[in-house]
Design a protein around this motif. Structure first.
Motif, PDB file in Angstrom:
ATOM      1  N   GLU A 178      43.126  21.368   3.124  1.00 41.47           N
ATOM      2  CA  GLU A 178      41.987  21.224   2.209  1.00 41.47           C
ATOM      3  C   GLU A 178      41.153  20.000   2.551  1.00 41.47           C
ATOM      4  O   GLU A 178      39.917  20.021   2.502  1.00 41.47           O
ATOM      5  N   GLN A 179      41.823  18.913   2.900  1.00 44.13           N
ATOM      6  CA  GLN A 179      41.080  17.719   3.284  1.00 44.13           C
ATOM      7  C   GLN A 179      40.254  17.978   4.541  1.00 44.13           C
ATOM      8  O   GLN A 179      39.093  17.562   4.628  1.00 44.13           O
ATOM      9  N   MET A 180      40.843  18.661   5.492  1.00 40.45           N
ATOM     10  CA  MET A 180      40.128  18.960   6.732  1.00 40.45           C
ATOM     11  C   MET A 180      38.930  19.872   6.460  1.00 40.45           C
ATOM     12  O   MET A 180      37.854  19.708   7.058  1.00 40.45           O
ATOM     13  N   ARG A 181      39.099  20.814   5.556  1.00 40.53           N
ATOM     14  CA  ARG A 181      38.002  21.738   5.236  1.00 40.53           C
ATOM     15  C   ARG A 181      36.797  20.995   4.688  1.00 40.53           C
ATOM     16  O   ARG A 181      35.649  21.329   4.988  1.00 40.53           O
ATOM     17  N   GLN A 182      37.038  19.963   3.880  1.00 37.17           N
ATOM     18  CA  GLN A 182      35.941  19.266   3.221  1.00 37.17           C
ATOM     19  C   GLN A 182      35.413  18.070   4.010  1.00 37.17           C
ATOM     20  O   GLN A 182      34.400  17.480   3.642  1.00 37.17           O
ATOM     21  N   LEU A 187      36.832   9.820  12.167  1.00 36.59           N
ATOM     22  CA  LEU A 187      36.645   8.596  12.946  1.00 36.59           C
ATOM     23  C   LEU A 187      38.023   8.097  13.338  1.00 36.59           C
ATOM     24  O   LEU A 187      38.798   7.653  12.486  1.00 36.59           O
ATOM     25  N   ALA A 188      38.344   8.180  14.606  1.00 35.24           N
ATOM     26  CA  ALA A 188      39.640   7.737  15.126  1.00 35.24           C
ATOM     27  C   ALA A 188      39.516   6.284  15.569  1.00 35.24           C
ATOM     28  O   ALA A 188      38.732   5.976  16.476  1.00 35.24           O
ATOM     29  N   ILE A 189      40.288   5.398  14.922  1.00 32.12           N
ATOM     30  CA  ILE A 189      40.202   3.973  15.226  1.00 32.12           C
ATOM     31  C   ILE A 189      41.437   3.541  16.007  1.00 32.12           C
ATOM     32  O   ILE A 189      42.570   3.761  15.579  1.00 32.12           O
ATOM     33  N   GLY A 190      41.214   2.921  17.153  1.00 27.36           N
ATOM     34  CA  GLY A 190      42.327   2.414  17.955  1.00 27.36           C
ATOM     35  C   GLY A 190      42.600   3.260  19.175  1.00 27.36           C
ATOM     36  O   GLY A 190      41.900   4.241  19.464  1.00 27.36           O
ATOM     37  N   ASP A 191      43.677   2.888  19.872  1.00 26.33           N
ATOM     38  CA  ASP A 191      44.007   3.554  21.136  1.00 26.33           C
ATOM     39  C   ASP A 191      45.393   4.187  21.115  1.00 26.33           C
ATOM     40  O   ASP A 191      45.997   4.425  22.157  1.00 26.33           O
ATOM     41  N   GLY A 192      45.908   4.474  19.916  1.00 23.68           N
ATOM     42  CA  GLY A 192      47.218   5.118  19.808  1.00 23.68           C
ATOM     43  C   GLY A 192      47.118   6.623  19.952  1.00 23.68           C
ATOM     44  O   GLY A 192      46.034   7.187  20.137  1.00 23.68           O
ATOM     45  N   ASP A 193      48.271   7.295  19.846  1.00 29.35           N
ATOM     46  CA  ASP A 193      48.289   8.755  19.980  1.00 29.35           C
ATOM     47  C   ASP A 193      48.843   9.464  18.756  1.00 29.35           C
ATOM     48  O   ASP A 193      49.037  10.679  18.762  1.00 29.35           O
ATOM     49  N   ALA A 194      49.074   8.714  17.659  1.00 24.94           N
ATOM     50  CA  ALA A 194      49.682   9.312  16.465  1.00 24.94           C
ATOM     51  C   ALA A 194      48.746  10.279  15.749  1.00 24.94           C
ATOM     52  O   ALA A 194      49.202  11.077  14.924  1.00 24.94           O
ATOM     53  N   ALA A 195      47.455  10.214  16.045  1.00 20.21           N
ATOM     54  CA  ALA A 195      46.495  11.096  15.379  1.00 20.21           C
ATOM     55  C   ALA A 195      46.021  12.232  16.268  1.00 20.21           C
ATOM     56  O   ALA A 195      45.139  12.999  15.878  1.00 20.21           O
ATOM     57  N   ASP A 196      46.602  12.375  17.448  1.00 16.93           N
ATOM     58  CA  ASP A 196      46.110  13.370  18.413  1.00 16.93           C
ATOM     59  C   ASP A 196      46.116  14.787  17.848  1.00 16.93           C
ATOM     60  O   ASP A 196      45.168  15.554  18.049  1.00 16.93           O
ATOM     61  N   ARG A 197      47.192  15.130  17.138  1.00 19.90           N
ATOM     62  CA  ARG A 197      47.275  16.503  16.600  1.00 19.90           C
ATOM     63  C   ARG A 197      46.158  16.773  15.609  1.00 19.90           C
ATOM     64  O   ARG A 197      45.522  17.840  15.632  1.00 19.90           O
ATOM     65  N   LEU A 198      45.893  15.807  14.743  1.00 19.16           N
ATOM     66  CA  LEU A 198      44.829  15.976  13.760  1.00 19.16           C
ATOM     67  C   LEU A 198      43.456  16.017  14.412  1.00 19.16           C
ATOM     68  O   LEU A 198      42.575  16.763  13.975  1.00 19.16           O
ATOM     69  N   ILE A 199      43.272  15.206  15.450  1.00 13.95           N
ATOM     70  CA  ILE A 199      41.985  15.214  16.153  1.00 13.95           C
ATOM     71  C   ILE A 199      41.745  16.572  16.796  1.00 13.95           C
ATOM     72  O   ILE A 199      40.640  17.127  16.727  1.00 13.95           O
ATOM     73  N   ARG A 200      42.788  17.139  17.397  1.00 16.14           N
ATOM     74  CA  ARG A 200      42.646  18.482  17.990  1.00 16.14           C
ATOM     75  C   ARG A 200      42.352  19.516  16.909  1.00 16.14           C
ATOM     76  O   ARG A 200      41.530  20.417  17.099  1.00 16.14           O
ATOM     77  N   GLN A 201      43.039  19.396  15.779  1.00 17.77           N
ATOM     78  CA  GLN A 201      42.816  20.322  14.666  1.00 17.77           C
ATOM     79  C   GLN A 201      41.380  20.238  14.167  1.00 17.77           C
ATOM     80  O   GLN A 201      40.738  21.264  13.896  1.00 17.77           O
ATOM     81  N   ALA A 203      38.765  19.187  15.875  1.00 17.38           N
ATOM     82  CA  ALA A 203      37.869  19.692  16.911  1.00 17.38           C
ATOM     83  C   ALA A 203      37.824  21.219  16.875  1.00 17.38           C
ATOM     84  O   ALA A 203      36.756  21.829  17.006  1.00 17.38           O
ATOM     85  N   ARG A 204      38.994  21.858  16.689  1.00 17.82           N
ATOM     86  CA  ARG A 204      39.029  23.329  16.604  1.00 17.82           C
ATOM     87  C   ARG A 204      38.256  23.835  15.397  1.00 17.82           C
ATOM     88  O   ARG A 204      37.707  24.936  15.418  1.00 17.82           O
ATOM     89  N   ALA A 205      38.228  23.018  14.339  1.00 15.86           N
ATOM     90  CA  ALA A 205      37.506  23.408  13.127  1.00 15.86           C
ATOM     91  C   ALA A 205      36.014  23.091  13.215  1.00 15.86           C
ATOM     92  O   ALA A 205      35.271  23.313  12.252  1.00 15.86           O
ATOM     93  N   GLY A 206      35.569  22.574  14.353  1.00 13.38           N
ATOM     94  CA  GLY A 206      34.164  22.296  14.534  1.00 13.38           C
ATOM     95  C   GLY A 206      33.690  20.995  13.912  1.00 13.38           C
ATOM     96  O   GLY A 206      32.476  20.796  13.729  1.00 13.38           O
ATOM     97  N   LYS A 207      34.610  20.110  13.602  1.00 17.93           N
ATOM     98  CA  LYS A 207      34.234  18.821  13.016  1.00 17.93           C
ATOM     99  C   LYS A 207      33.825  17.849  14.121  1.00 17.93           C
ATOM    100  O   LYS A 207      34.380  17.856  15.215  1.00 17.93           O
ATOM    101  N   ALA A 208      32.857  17.003  13.794  1.00 22.03           N
ATOM    102  CA  ALA A 208      32.475  15.958  14.748  1.00 22.03           C
ATOM    103  C   ALA A 208      33.603  14.938  14.855  1.00 22.03           C
ATOM    104  O   ALA A 208      34.284  14.647  13.862  1.00 22.03           O
ATOM    105  N   ILE A 209      33.810  14.412  16.045  1.00 19.51           N
ATOM    106  CA  ILE A 209      34.842  13.403  16.279  1.00 19.51           C
ATOM    107  C   ILE A 209      34.174  12.125  16.772  1.00 19.51           C
ATOM    108  O   ILE A 209      33.490  12.128  17.790  1.00 19.51           O
ATOM    109  N   HIS A 210      34.372  11.043  16.030  1.00 18.31           N
ATOM    110  CA  HIS A 210      33.887   9.732  16.455  1.00 18.31           C
ATOM    111  C   HIS A 210      35.098   8.869  16.801  1.00 18.31           C
ATOM    112  O   HIS A 210      36.191   9.071  16.266  1.00 18.31           O
ATOM    113  N   ALA A 211      34.887   7.915  17.665  1.00 19.98           N
ATOM    114  CA  ALA A 211      35.951   6.984  18.037  1.00 19.98           C
ATOM    115  C   ALA A 211      35.429   5.561  17.885  1.00 19.98           C
ATOM    116  O   ALA A 211      34.231   5.299  18.058  1.00 19.98           O
ATOM    117  N   ALA A 212      36.334   4.652  17.534  1.00 21.71           N
ATOM    118  CA  ALA A 212      35.920   3.266  17.330  1.00 21.71           C
ATOM    119  C   ALA A 212      37.090   2.342  17.584  1.00 21.71           C
ATOM    120  O   ALA A 212      38.252   2.765  17.654  1.00 21.71           O
TER     121      ALA A 212
END
Length: 342
Positions: A178-182, A187-201, A203-212
């Protein structure tokens, strides 16, 4: 937040699962069917998936600075967590204290018009009355009180969403689907990999991805200094890593809960320990503002603790402008849609 929220799920997380399921049903329904009120200016919501800091406040400040550079008058809307005032209030950084309005609103008020309100629609309308032509919500993504024109969900790439469980089993505030839908973007902050799955999810949902990246400001002279750091924020270890990245030698740390107000004994212990060792004291801006208006050792601690200032730097310098442009365009469409309904 209990430490087990940020580790692999164990028996504590599973024991609380029934409560988490109920919490998730309620939170998801509120996000899905909440009655959101409209305001006449664009609204950008800066939120996160989880309880605890992911970098929302510095992100909101970065967007506000970009808006001011374009000649806009942004206004911050905050619930004023940790403050005692329960009325809609325009925050005056020269007059108010953190105990009244909360620590984060004081930081925001240094940058732009800031209003705190337990009821976000009242706070938003107050900002409009004060002349704001763009509202930036610091948190409130899951509240379902306001219609927002752009929802930027911030995620710390080192912490991710912890154990992935909903409150109280974990730090997640509402069902991720539900959070992803809305969400409008991540905005992915940092250089870790703990958020990779969510970032891919996303991207598949057509959401813009920013990095900082979170960067320190004006700390070059700390190289090789011996320091002691203390903080009471959502992720104290993140602050200590930031101190280490300045090149300082961090030998002693003191950690407190988020939004914690130090007692006289705690302030005295920090001061006495640093003085005995001859270490420079370092803290965060949020911790420093909580000491404002204090007395005795608290005032002394404020004077002797150097603040490590941090900023969010988007990998794409045009990122904040793209967010603002999208919010303005969506607000126009929202108004046209409302007129068509009438």
């Amino acid at each position: 937040a209990p430490p087990f929220w940020w580790t692999k799920p164990d028996w504590r997380a599973y024991a609380l699962w029934p409560a988490s399921r109920l919490y998730g049903l309620i939170a998801g329904r509120r996000m899905r069917k909440g009655r959101r009120a409209d305001v006449p200016v664009p609204v950008i919501c800066v939120g996160n998936f989880t309880v605890g800091g992911a970098g929302k406040t510095p992100t909101a400040i970065a967007i506000a600075r970009a808006a001011k550079a374009r000649g806009l008058k942004p206004g911050f809307l905050s619930r004023g967590y940790g403050g005692s005032l329960d009325v809609t209030t325009v925050v005056d950084p020269h007059h108010h204290r953190a105990r009244a309005v909360g620590d984060e609103p004081l930081l925001l008020a240094r940058e732009a018009l800031t209003v705190i309100s337990r009821k976000r629609i009242k706070g938003a309308m107050k900002l409009v009355e004060e002349g704001a032509d763009l509202i930036i919500m610091d948190d409130g993504f899951q509240s379902a009180q306001l219609t927002f024109d752009y929802a930027l969900v911030v995620i710390d790439t080192r912490r991710g969403i912890g154990n992935g469980h909903l409150v109280p089993s974990g730090p997640v505030r509402a069902p991720i689907a539900e959070q992803m839908r809305q969400a409008s973007a991540l905005l992915a902050i940092g250089d870790g990999d703990a958020a990779d799955r969510l970032i891919r999810q996303a991207a598949r949902a057509g959401k813009a991805i920013h990095a900082a990246t979170l960067i320190t400001v004006g700390a070059d002279d700390l190289q090789d200094q011996v320091v002691m750091a203390w903080s009471g924020i959502a992720d104290n270890e993140k602050f200590f890593r930031t101190v280490n990245e300045t090149g300082a030698h961090l030998y002693v740390t003191r950690s407190f809960p988020d939004h914690h107000y130090l007692s006289d004994d705690e302030a005295a212990e920090i001061l006495d320990h640093a003085e005995a060792l001859g270490y420079q004291l370092l803290t965060t801006a949020k911790d420093s503002v909580r000491l404002g208006g204090g007395h005795g050792r608290s005032e002394e601690l404020k004077e002797k603790s150097r603040v490590i200032e941090v900023e969010i730097r988007f990998d794409d310098p045009k990122g904040p402008d793209a967010i603002i442009d999208a919010a303005i365009a969506n607000a126009r469409r929202r108004k046209l849609h409302r007129l068509a309904e009438k």
